[in-house]
Design a protein around this motif. Structure first.
Motif, mmCIF file in Angstrom:
data_model
loop_
_atom_site.group_PDB
_atom_site.id
_atom_site.type_symbol
_atom_site.label_atom_id
_atom_site.label_comp_id
_atom_site.label_asym_id
_atom_site.label_seq_id
_atom_site.Cartn_x
_atom_site.Cartn_y
_atom_site.Cartn_z
ATOM 1 N N TRP A 174 0.884 -1.084 0.111
ATOM 2 C CA TRP A 174 -0.012 0.108 -0.169
ATOM 3 C C TRP A 174 0.867 1.419 -0.030
ATOM 4 N N THR A 196 1.521 4.601 1.153
ATOM 5 C CA THR A 196 0.941 5.392 2.421
ATOM 6 C C THR A 196 1.662 7.051 2.236
ATOM 7 N N ASP A 251 3.933 0.631 2.809
ATOM 8 C CA ASP A 251 3.169 0.550 4.180
ATOM 9 C C ASP A 251 4.355 -0.648 5.000
#
Length: 400
Positions: free
Chosen positions: A86, A88, A100
């Motif tokens: 992900w 971030t 992430d």
């Protein structure tokens, strides 16, 4: 940690964020062209290694199994690197992307294609009590709920194309359930009268109750409240009304529109940060008739155009303006029925439309797995790319 994460072993490193229809198109085209462009490397970042066919998630939501499409497998042989994670944070000054697990990726050029999701934050209770078809996991969660309901009422909030297809699919696959489609607009309001009438008759045939001119203003555990008073009891609520994009672009200081989409120039570069290209739903791409609305139909071409523009810029050439015209609006009404509204380039309806089984076959052809299209992109770096249009593959030549 790879060398690309720390520094400059490559002359020019392109990072693509998001492996949706647009992001995948950009990554595959860039990777194909990198083979003959010394020093160009490509990294594709996505939260999952499975490609999501968003155009078919209403099928997943009713328990139908789709093909497993692997992003790393598609990139095999291209030289592109895949990073699962992900995103971030984005630092446009340092030209870095944080994942992430605290990895930091450096880029020279960024392609931002993080897409959009259903806007469950817009109405109280939607985030907590409504289902979405944002991705496979969310759609599978709804499928499980529907399978457990022997009877009851399912409210589909939003009368756009996603809402229409989802309502029809649920009604066909679960005839014991009452399906209520709620929206401010009449389903198919952008279609010509013939197509709109066919769509409405199909929903009637399937037993879908249509509540036009209504708006859900609150979602409760067992009901939805409507604007102006009144409510509908609901054993499950599917939220398809409105979309939102990731706040990452705005937080990074990129120029965005009122919906948080990156504002681009004619070559799809960010107006505030020209080393960032925006594609798909994440981009506010202006054409002569207005700003593109997010669809696969326009998303894949933006990805291809961004890739071609990046290569042209590296070769000292001026990127060409992006031009796109809509062609059709295909809407499935269960597995064996559909309506296809053919459109003018500005997306206004033409007089011609397809209905019934012929329309269902047409829609299946144009929304079939994108893998063959991406495969063609991998093999044809010198002459452009292919993507489906109007039931056939249209060749897009990149002037060099």
């Amino acid at each position: 940690m790879s060398a690309r994460e720390t520094d400059a072993t490559a002359d020019h490193h392109v990072v693509v964020l998001g492996a949706g229809y647009a992001g995948m198109a950009a990554a595959v085209q860039l990777a194909a062209r990198a083979g003959r462009k010394k020093g160009l490397t490509v990294t594709l970042v996505n939260a999952q290694d499975r490609f999501t066919e968003r155009l078919r998630l209403h099928m997943t939501a009713t328990g139908q199994e789709l093909a497993e499409l692997s992003i790393p497998e598609m990139l095999e042989g291209t030289g592109a690197e895949f990073v699962r994670g992900w995103v971030t944070a984005l630092d446009t000054d340092a030209k870095t992307v944080r994942i992430d697990d605290d990895r930091v990726l450096r880029y020279d050029t960024l392609v931002y294609g993080l897409g959009s999701v259903a806007d469950t934050a817009a109405v109280p209770g939607a985030e907590e009590h409504a289902y979405t078809v944002n991705g496979p996991e969310e759609a599978e969660s709804l499928a499980g709920r529907l399978a457990r309901l022997g009877s009851g009422t399912v409210v589909v909030a939003g009368s756009g194309l996603t809402g229409i297809e989802s309502a029809a699919e649920i009604a066909e696959r679960h005839p014991g359930l009452d399906v209520v489609l709620v929206g401010r607009h009449e389903p198919g309001d952008s279609m010509n009268p013939k197509a709109r009438a066919y769509l409405r008759s199909a929903l009637d045939r399937l037993g879908v109750q249509v509540r036009s001119g209504a708006e859900v203003v609150k979602v409760l555990p067992g009901s939805v409240e409507l604007a102006g008073g009144g409510s509908i009891a609901a054993d499950a609520v599917l939220w398809t009304s409105g979309t939102r994009v990731s706040p990452l672009a705005a937080a990074a200081g990129l120029a965005v529109d009122e919906r948080g989409r990156i504002v681009t120039d004619t070559a799809l570069r960010s107006e505030s940060h020209p080393d960032v290209y925006a594609v798909g739903d994440a981009a506010a791409v202006r054409q002569g008739y207005g700003v593109l609305h997010g669809t696969c139909q326009s998303g894949m071409p933006t990805g291809v155009h961004a890739a071609v523009s990046i290569v042209r810029a590296l070769e000292g050439k001026r990127p060409k303006p992006f031009r796109f015209g809509y062609y059709h609006s295909p809407v499935s009404l269960g597995r064996n029925d559909a309506v296809v509204q053919f459109t003018r380039p500005d997306d206004s309806p033409r007089r011609i439309c397809l209905t019934g089984r012929a329309a269902a076959r047409y829609k299946e052809a144009v929304t079939a797995s994108p893998w063959p299209t991406y495969g063609r992109m991998k093999k044809m770096p010198a002459s452009g790319a292919f993507w489906p249009r109007g039931g056939r593959f249209t060749r897009i030549r990149a002037a060099r």
